[in-house]
Design a protein around this motif. Structure first.
Motif, PDB file in Angstrom:
ATOM      1  N   UNK A  46       0.828  -1.218   0.000  1.00  0.00           N
ATOM      2  CA  UNK A  46       0.000   0.000   0.000  1.00  0.00           C
ATOM      3  C   UNK A  46       0.853   1.255   0.000  1.00  0.00           C
ATOM      4  N   UNK A  47       2.067   1.143   0.502  1.00  0.00           N
ATOM      5  CA  UNK A  47       2.924   2.323   0.571  1.00  0.00           C
ATOM      6  C   UNK A  47       4.000   2.100   1.609  1.00  0.00           C
ATOM      7  N   UNK A  52       2.715   7.993   6.589  1.00  0.00           N
ATOM      8  CA  UNK A  52       1.806   8.220   7.724  1.00  0.00           C
ATOM      9  C   UNK A  52       2.668   8.654   8.909  1.00  0.00           C
ATOM     10  N   UNK A  53       3.201   9.884   8.870  1.00  0.00           N
ATOM     11  CA  UNK A  53       4.253  10.248   9.825  1.00  0.00           C
ATOM     12  C   UNK A  53       3.778  10.448  11.259  1.00  0.00           C
ATOM     13  N   UNK A  54       2.513  10.858  11.458  1.00  0.00           N
ATOM     14  CA  UNK A  54       2.090  11.198  12.826  1.00  0.00           C
ATOM     15  C   UNK A  54       0.730  10.578  13.142  1.00  0.00           C
ATOM     16  N   UNK A  55       0.346  10.621  14.427  1.00  0.00           N
ATOM     17  CA  UNK A  55      -0.962  10.098  14.833  1.00  0.00           C
ATOM     18  C   UNK A  55      -2.048  10.825  14.045  1.00  0.00           C
ATOM     19  N   UNK A  56      -2.950  10.074  13.459  1.00  0.00           N
ATOM     20  CA  UNK A  56      -4.025  10.678  12.669  1.00  0.00           C
ATOM     21  C   UNK A  56      -3.720  10.726  11.179  1.00  0.00           C
ATOM     22  N   UNK A  69      -8.749   2.226   3.655  1.00  0.00           N
ATOM     23  CA  UNK A  69      -8.233   3.345   4.438  1.00  0.00           C
ATOM     24  C   UNK A  69      -7.153   2.814   5.379  1.00  0.00           C
ATOM     25  N   UNK A  70      -6.014   3.494   5.419  1.00  0.00           N
ATOM     26  CA  UNK A  70      -4.925   3.095   6.318  1.00  0.00           C
ATOM     27  C   UNK A  70      -4.652   4.270   7.249  1.00  0.00           C
ATOM     28  N   UNK A  99      -4.917  13.958   7.296  1.00  0.00           N
ATOM     29  CA  UNK A  99      -4.631  13.825   8.720  1.00  0.00           C
ATOM     30  C   UNK A  99      -5.755  14.446   9.530  1.00  0.00           C
ATOM     31  N   UNK A 100      -6.216  13.724  10.546  1.00  0.00           N
ATOM     32  CA  UNK A 100      -7.252  14.235  11.453  1.00  0.00           C
ATOM     33  C   UNK A 100      -7.267  13.330  12.679  1.00  0.00           C
ATOM     34  N   UNK A 101      -7.636  13.882  13.833  1.00  0.00           N
ATOM     35  CA  UNK A 101      -7.620  13.052  15.049  1.00  0.00           C
ATOM     36  C   UNK A 101      -8.749  12.019  15.081  1.00  0.00           C
ATOM     37  N   UNK A 102      -9.793  12.249  14.279  1.00  0.00           N
ATOM     38  CA  UNK A 102     -10.911  11.298  14.204  1.00  0.00           C
ATOM     39  C   UNK A 102     -11.322  11.139  12.755  1.00  0.00           C
ATOM     40  N   UNK A 103     -12.062  10.059  12.488  1.00  0.00           N
ATOM     41  CA  UNK A 103     -12.560   9.831  11.132  1.00  0.00           C
ATOM     42  C   UNK A 103     -14.050  10.150  11.155  1.00  0.00           C
ATOM     43  N   UNK A 104     -14.433  11.202  10.441  1.00  0.00           N
ATOM     44  CA  UNK A 104     -15.831  11.647  10.474  1.00  0.00           C
ATOM     45  C   UNK A 104     -16.458  11.443   9.103  1.00  0.00           C
TER      46      UNK A 104
END
Ligand code: FES
Ligand code: FE
Length: 396
Positions: A46-47, A52-56, A69-70, A99-104
């Motif tokens: 996938x890559x 995906x360097x940081x949380x989120x 989605x990863x 990047x986001x802290x949640x998936x909405x």
């Protein structure tokens, strides 16, 4: 005739060491069959984790027609999910990086944590059990800084590849990379013709004059360059070609005087990935069936990934990675980084599209592969046919 028995008839007609029967390249039924039999059941790269360097951080991609989605969570864990909301199935995240802290979910705002658990769902009854509506996970493996996913609940065996990949790629420390550039090329050719073309260099001496500057297009990749082999052995960098049913790995010498696969064979990024052997570690090539080849030289990593989007339409995704501390404009220039593979991919696009137009001819008959120059094409076609037959046998 249903699609499975159609496919079985096509597969039974395949002559050993020959290109495939016409219908497997051109019939619209081959598209859905290949997605179900091949893309839904194979490990795909996938890559790289550095995307995906940081949380989120997240990466959304489409496998054939299936969105995935990863996500990296707060603990550093990386997970994959079907990119389909547990409410009414909407796509949660658009394709690409974000990047986001949640998936909405954009539809009715159901909100998920980075671990896929449902955190909030408005206007649902008091006894609604959020615990029953997490995102559906997709099997994922991480090795040497790369991310592999498989849509099947019973994925093929992975560890023999994983151990070898760790040994070959580990010393290049892919965790220290960053994604520097991408490209999407749309090809009017069946994905198997795109991949067959990508598995041989029979066409390279005439088809790719620029690639031939640095890449040993005339010789088999396992031709021994004694100085290179001795240098790699001294440094403990494995180089011998190794392979399993769906993968291959090898580290090989580039042309004399070249240390990168680039227009002039010289590094396209001045911040090296490794200083071993003065930065000249040849190229580490890995190939994953059905969709990918990649080259890691001492200065950058190039990844080619092929996705079928229709019976005669294929997306080729290219990605270029450099050291994470390299600065654009100072250590590398994007046009120079991309130039060789963009030229090469465009040449290959024309070859594959021309191939597809010729295969449509009523005069097409499967022709013999050169077992010397097209060994890896034969291997790809054999792997495809065997995987397809296994699928038919278990679903017939
Ligand atoms: Fe996602 Fe309704 S489909 S919230
Ligand atoms: Fe080519």
């Amino acid at each position: 005739m249903n699609d499975l028995s159609w496919a079985a008839t096509q597969l039974a007609a395949r002559k050993p060491d020959h290109s495939l029967p016409q219908g497997l390249y051109t019939d619209p039924r081959a598209f859905d069959f290949d997605l179900d039999a091949i893309y839904a059941r194979s490990w795909l790269m996938a890559g790289l984790e550095c995307e995906l360097p940081t949380a989120g951080s997240r990466l959304a991609l489409t496998i054939g027609k299936w969105p995935v989605l990863i996500v990296r969570d707060k603990t550093g864990e990386i997970r994959a999910f079907h990119n389909s909301c547990s409410h009414r199935g909407s796509i949660l995240c658009e394709a690409g990086h974000g990047s986001a802290p949640r998936l909405i979910c954009p539809y009715h705002r159901w909100t998920y944590g980075l671990d896929g658990s449902l955190l909030a769902a408005g206007r649902m009854p008091a006894d609604f059990n959020k615990g029953e509506h997490s995102l559906r996970p997709v099997p994922l493996r991480r090795v040497a800084g790369a991310i592999f996913i498989c849509l099947a609940d019973d994925p093929p065996e992975f560890d023999s590849f994983g151990q070898q990949f760790e040994a070959y790629a580990g010393p290049l420390n892919f965790a220290n990379l960053k994604l520097a550039a991408t490209d999407l090329m749309v090809e009017e050719a069946n994905w198997k013709l795109v991949m067959e073309n990508a598995r041989e260099c029979y066409h390279c001496p005439t088809g790719h004059p620029e690639l031939g500057q640095s890449f040993p297009v005339q010789s088999a990749q396992d031709t021994v360059d004694r100085d290179f082999v001795e240098a790699m052995d001294r440094l403990g960098l494995p180089h011998a070609g190794v392979e399993g049913s769906w993968w291959q790995l090898a580290r090989f010498a580039l042309n004399a005087g070249c240390s990168s696969i680039s227009m002039d064979g010289q590094p396209v990024c001045s911040r090296p990935l490794t200083t071993l052997n003065g930065g000249n570690v040849g190229s580490l090539r890995w190939a994953i069936d059905p969709h990918l080849f990649a080259h890691a030289t001492g200065d950058h990593v190039f990844v080619f990934s092929c996705m079928p989007v229709g019976p005669r339409e294929t997306h080729v995704f290219s990605r270029w990675y450099v050291h994470k501390d390299a600065e654009e404009g100072r250590d590398y220039q994007i046009p120079a980084l991309k130039e060789l593979w963009l030229k090469t991919n465009l040449q290959d696009k024309e070859l594959a599209e021309n191939n597809h137009r010729g295969v449509l001819s009523p005069g097409y008959r499967p022709g013999p592969y050169s077992l010397e120059a097209e060994r890896l094409v034969t291997r790809f076609a054999d792997w495809y046919c065997q995987s397809a037959k296994d699928y038919v046998a278990s679903h017939g």
